[in-house]
Design a protein around this motif. Structure first.
Motif, PDB file in Angstrom:
ATOM      1  N   ALA A   1       0.839  -1.191   0.000  1.00  0.00           N
ATOM      2  CA  ALA A   1       0.000   0.000   0.000  1.00  0.00           C
ATOM      3  C   ALA A   1       0.874   1.242   0.000  1.00  0.00           C
ATOM      4  CB  ALA A   1      -0.906  -0.003   1.225  1.00  0.00           C
ATOM      5  N   ALA A   2       0.503   2.212  -0.817  1.00  0.00           N
ATOM      6  CA  ALA A   2       1.330   3.405  -0.982  1.00  0.00           C
ATOM      7  C   ALA A   2       0.579   4.667  -0.631  1.00  0.00           C
ATOM      8  CB  ALA A   2       1.814   3.488  -2.419  1.00  0.00           C
ATOM      9  N   SER A   3       1.322   5.630  -0.138  1.00  0.00           N
ATOM     10  CA  SER A   3       0.783   6.970   0.050  1.00  0.00           C
ATOM     11  C   SER A   3       1.236   7.825  -1.121  1.00  0.00           C
ATOM     12  CB  SER A   3       1.297   7.580   1.355  1.00  0.00           C
ATOM     13  OG  SER A   3       2.708   7.715   1.284  1.00  0.00           O
ATOM     14  N   GLY A   4       0.506   8.869  -1.415  1.00  0.00           N
ATOM     15  CA  GLY A   4       0.922   9.745  -2.494  1.00  0.00           C
ATOM     16  C   GLY A   4      -0.029   9.694  -3.670  1.00  0.00           C
ATOM     17  N   ARG A   5      -0.350  10.882  -4.162  1.00  0.00           N
ATOM     18  CA  ARG A   5      -1.344  10.954  -5.229  1.00  0.00           C
ATOM     19  C   ARG A   5      -0.835  10.445  -6.559  1.00  0.00           C
ATOM     20  NH1 ARG A   5      -2.666  17.115  -5.086  1.00  0.00           N
ATOM     21  NH2 ARG A   5      -0.423  17.105  -4.735  1.00  0.00           N
ATOM     22  N   THR A   6       0.498  10.386  -6.724  1.00  0.00           N
ATOM     23  CA  THR A   6       1.041  10.027  -8.025  1.00  0.00           C
ATOM     24  C   THR A   6       1.456   8.569  -8.111  1.00  0.00           C
ATOM     25  OG1 THR A   6       3.259  10.692  -7.322  1.00  0.00           O
ATOM     26  CG2 THR A   6       1.886  12.361  -8.410  1.00  0.00           C
ATOM     27  N   PHE A   7       1.016   7.743  -7.159  1.00  0.00           N
ATOM     28  CA  PHE A   7       1.421   6.336  -7.158  1.00  0.00           C
ATOM     29  C   PHE A   7       1.054   5.645  -8.458  1.00  0.00           C
ATOM     30  CE2 PHE A   7       2.828   2.458  -5.506  1.00  0.00           C
ATOM     31  CZ  PHE A   7       1.882   1.476  -5.703  1.00  0.00           C
ATOM     32  N   SER A   8      -0.016   6.062  -9.068  1.00  0.00           N
ATOM     33  CA  SER A   8      -0.463   5.409 -10.295  1.00  0.00           C
ATOM     34  C   SER A   8       0.525   5.585 -11.432  1.00  0.00           C
ATOM     35  CB  SER A   8      -1.836   5.933 -10.707  1.00  0.00           C
ATOM     36  OG  SER A   8      -1.779   7.326 -10.926  1.00  0.00           O
ATOM     37  N   SER A   9       1.502   6.475 -11.271  1.00  0.00           N
ATOM     38  CA  SER A   9       2.507   6.665 -12.313  1.00  0.00           C
ATOM     39  C   SER A   9       3.813   5.930 -12.004  1.00  0.00           C
ATOM     40  CB  SER A   9       2.793   8.158 -12.496  1.00  0.00           C
ATOM     41  OG  SER A   9       3.385   8.697 -11.325  1.00  0.00           O
ATOM     42  N   TYR A  10       3.826   5.122 -10.946  1.00  0.00           N
ATOM     43  CA  TYR A  10       5.024   4.425 -10.515  1.00  0.00           C
ATOM     44  C   TYR A  10       5.024   2.962 -10.955  1.00  0.00           C
ATOM     45  CZ  TYR A  10       6.557   8.108  -7.282  1.00  0.00           C
ATOM     46  OH  TYR A  10       7.018   9.277  -6.732  1.00  0.00           O
ATOM     47  N   ALA A  11       6.162   2.500 -11.455  1.00  0.00           N
ATOM     48  CA  ALA A  11       6.383   1.055 -11.585  1.00  0.00           C
ATOM     49  C   ALA A  11       6.670   0.496 -10.189  1.00  0.00           C
ATOM     50  CB  ALA A  11       7.571   0.774 -12.497  1.00  0.00           C
ATOM     51  N   VAL A  12       6.253  -0.726  -9.950  1.00  0.00           N
ATOM     52  CA  VAL A  12       6.439  -1.335  -8.632  1.00  0.00           C
ATOM     53  C   VAL A  12       7.054  -2.720  -8.782  1.00  0.00           C
ATOM     54  CG1 VAL A  12       5.302  -2.156  -6.540  1.00  0.00           C
ATOM     55  CG2 VAL A  12       4.540  -0.033  -7.620  1.00  0.00           C
ATOM     56  N   GLY A  13       8.016  -2.999  -7.950  1.00  0.00           N
ATOM     57  CA  GLY A  13       8.666  -4.296  -7.975  1.00  0.00           C
ATOM     58  C   GLY A  13       8.579  -4.998  -6.635  1.00  0.00           C
ATOM     59  N   TRP A  14       8.699  -6.295  -6.678  1.00  0.00           N
ATOM     60  CA  TRP A  14       8.777  -7.119  -5.467  1.00  0.00           C
ATOM     61  C   TRP A  14      10.162  -7.774  -5.444  1.00  0.00           C
ATOM     62  CZ3 TRP A  14       5.109  -7.167  -1.746  1.00  0.00           C
ATOM     63  CH2 TRP A  14       3.843  -6.681  -2.081  1.00  0.00           C
ATOM     64  N   PHE A  15      10.768  -7.736  -4.269  1.00  0.00           N
ATOM     65  CA  PHE A  15      12.068  -8.336  -4.060  1.00  0.00           C
ATOM     66  C   PHE A  15      11.987  -9.164  -2.782  1.00  0.00           C
ATOM     67  CE2 PHE A  15      14.578  -5.833  -7.132  1.00  0.00           C
ATOM     68  CZ  PHE A  15      13.677  -4.833  -7.429  1.00  0.00           C
ATOM     69  N   ARG A  16      12.942 -10.063  -2.607  1.00  0.00           N
ATOM     70  CA  ARG A  16      12.964 -10.836  -1.373  1.00  0.00           C
ATOM     71  C   ARG A  16      14.399 -11.080  -0.932  1.00  0.00           C
ATOM     72  NH1 ARG A  16      10.696 -16.646  -3.755  1.00  0.00           N
ATOM     73  NH2 ARG A  16      12.594 -17.236  -4.922  1.00  0.00           N
ATOM     74  N   GLN A  17      14.541 -11.275   0.368  1.00  0.00           N
ATOM     75  CA  GLN A  17      15.856 -11.561   0.931  1.00  0.00           C
ATOM     76  C   GLN A  17      15.729 -12.674   1.954  1.00  0.00           C
ATOM     77  OE1 GLN A  17      17.976  -8.193   2.620  1.00  0.00           O
ATOM     78  NE2 GLN A  17      19.915  -9.244   2.297  1.00  0.00           N
ATOM     79  N   ALA A  18      16.378 -13.777   1.658  1.00  0.00           N
ATOM     80  CA  ALA A  18      16.414 -14.907   2.583  1.00  0.00           C
ATOM     81  C   ALA A  18      17.613 -14.753   3.511  1.00  0.00           C
ATOM     82  CB  ALA A  18      16.504 -16.203   1.791  1.00  0.00           C
ATOM     83  N   PRO A  19      17.589 -15.390   4.678  1.00  0.00           N
ATOM     84  CA  PRO A  19      18.707 -15.294   5.609  1.00  0.00           C
ATOM     85  C   PRO A  19      20.020 -15.702   4.953  1.00  0.00           C
ATOM     86  CG  PRO A  19      16.833 -16.322   6.672  1.00  0.00           C
ATOM     87  CD  PRO A  19      16.478 -16.187   5.231  1.00  0.00           C
ATOM     88  N   GLY A  20      21.026 -14.862   5.095  1.00  0.00           N
ATOM     89  CA  GLY A  20      22.339 -15.169   4.564  1.00  0.00           C
ATOM     90  C   GLY A  20      22.485 -14.992   3.068  1.00  0.00           C
ATOM     91  N   LYS A  21      21.450 -14.485   2.421  1.00  0.00           N
ATOM     92  CA  LYS A  21      21.500 -14.302   0.970  1.00  0.00           C
ATOM     93  C   LYS A  21      21.275 -12.845   0.606  1.00  0.00           C
ATOM     94  CE  LYS A  21      20.020 -18.959  -0.305  1.00  0.00           C
ATOM     95  NZ  LYS A  21      19.088 -19.754  -1.145  1.00  0.00           N
ATOM     96  N   GLU A  22      21.646 -12.493  -0.612  1.00  0.00           N
ATOM     97  CA  GLU A  22      21.417 -11.142  -1.093  1.00  0.00           C
ATOM     98  C   GLU A  22      19.955 -10.975  -1.510  1.00  0.00           C
ATOM     99  OE1 GLU A  22      25.860 -10.087  -2.838  1.00  0.00           O
ATOM    100  OE2 GLU A  22      24.130 -10.118  -4.177  1.00  0.00           O
ATOM    101  N   ARG A  23      19.516  -9.714  -1.493  1.00  0.00           N
ATOM    102  CA  ARG A  23      18.164  -9.441  -1.949  1.00  0.00           C
ATOM    103  C   ARG A  23      18.067  -9.742  -3.444  1.00  0.00           C
ATOM    104  NH1 ARG A  23      15.131  -4.280   0.399  1.00  0.00           N
ATOM    105  NH2 ARG A  23      17.273  -3.973   1.096  1.00  0.00           N
ATOM    106  N   GLU A  24      16.956 -10.346  -3.852  1.00  0.00           N
ATOM    107  CA  GLU A  24      16.789 -10.724  -5.255  1.00  0.00           C
ATOM    108  C   GLU A  24      15.435 -10.258  -5.782  1.00  0.00           C
ATOM    109  OE1 GLU A  24      16.840 -14.962  -5.792  1.00  0.00           O
ATOM    110  OE2 GLU A  24      15.074 -15.294  -4.544  1.00  0.00           O
ATOM    111  N   PHE A  25      15.417 -10.033  -7.067  1.00  0.00           N
ATOM    112  CA  PHE A  25      14.200  -9.626  -7.761  1.00  0.00           C
ATOM    113  C   PHE A  25      13.214 -10.780  -7.824  1.00  0.00           C
ATOM    114  CE2 PHE A  25      11.521  -7.627 -10.810  1.00  0.00           C
ATOM    115  CZ  PHE A  25      11.197  -8.595 -11.755  1.00  0.00           C
TER     116      PHE A  25
END
Length: 122
Positions: free
Chosen positions: A23-47
């Protein structure tokens, strides 16, 4: 800039499903690309997945293709990540990121949420 809050994480058995929300705040959120990333213990964050500002374009990591789906409701300033057929290796903290640009730039630019824990038991 927008501020992001993830929710929907939790503990689920292998093969189960969860739906994350960003969930986002801001009136211009509809103009933003959004990504999901994850980070497991001991690992780098990944797309994991991404969606364009209008929902017309999506991208997925190979490891989640066919199991995860991202979508958005700009009227609610919210982006979703539907996760099905979850595996123990999906266990991680999941973050969303929003960027006032194209999907391809999300790995280098954007605002982060605080993350939500997803734990998949075997």
């Amino acid at each position: 800039q927008v501020q992001l809050v993830e929710s929907g994480g939790g503990l689920v058995q292998a093969g189960g499903s969860l739906r994350l929300s960003c969930a986002a705040s801001g009136r211009t959120f509809s103009s933003y690309a959004v990504g999901w990333f994850r980070q497991a213990p001991g690992k780098e964050r990944e797309f994991v997945a991404a969606i364009s500002w209008d929902g017309g374009s999506t991208r997925y990591a190979e490891s989640v293709k066919g199991r995860f789906t991202t979508s958005r409701d700009n009227a609610k300033n919210t982006v979703y990540l539907q996760m099905n057929s979850l595996k123990p290796e999906d266990t991680a903290v999941y973050y969303c990121r929003a960027h006032a640009g194209v999907v391809a730039e999300l790995e280098d630019f954007g605002s982060w949420g605080q993350g939500t824990q997803v734990t998949v038991s075997s």
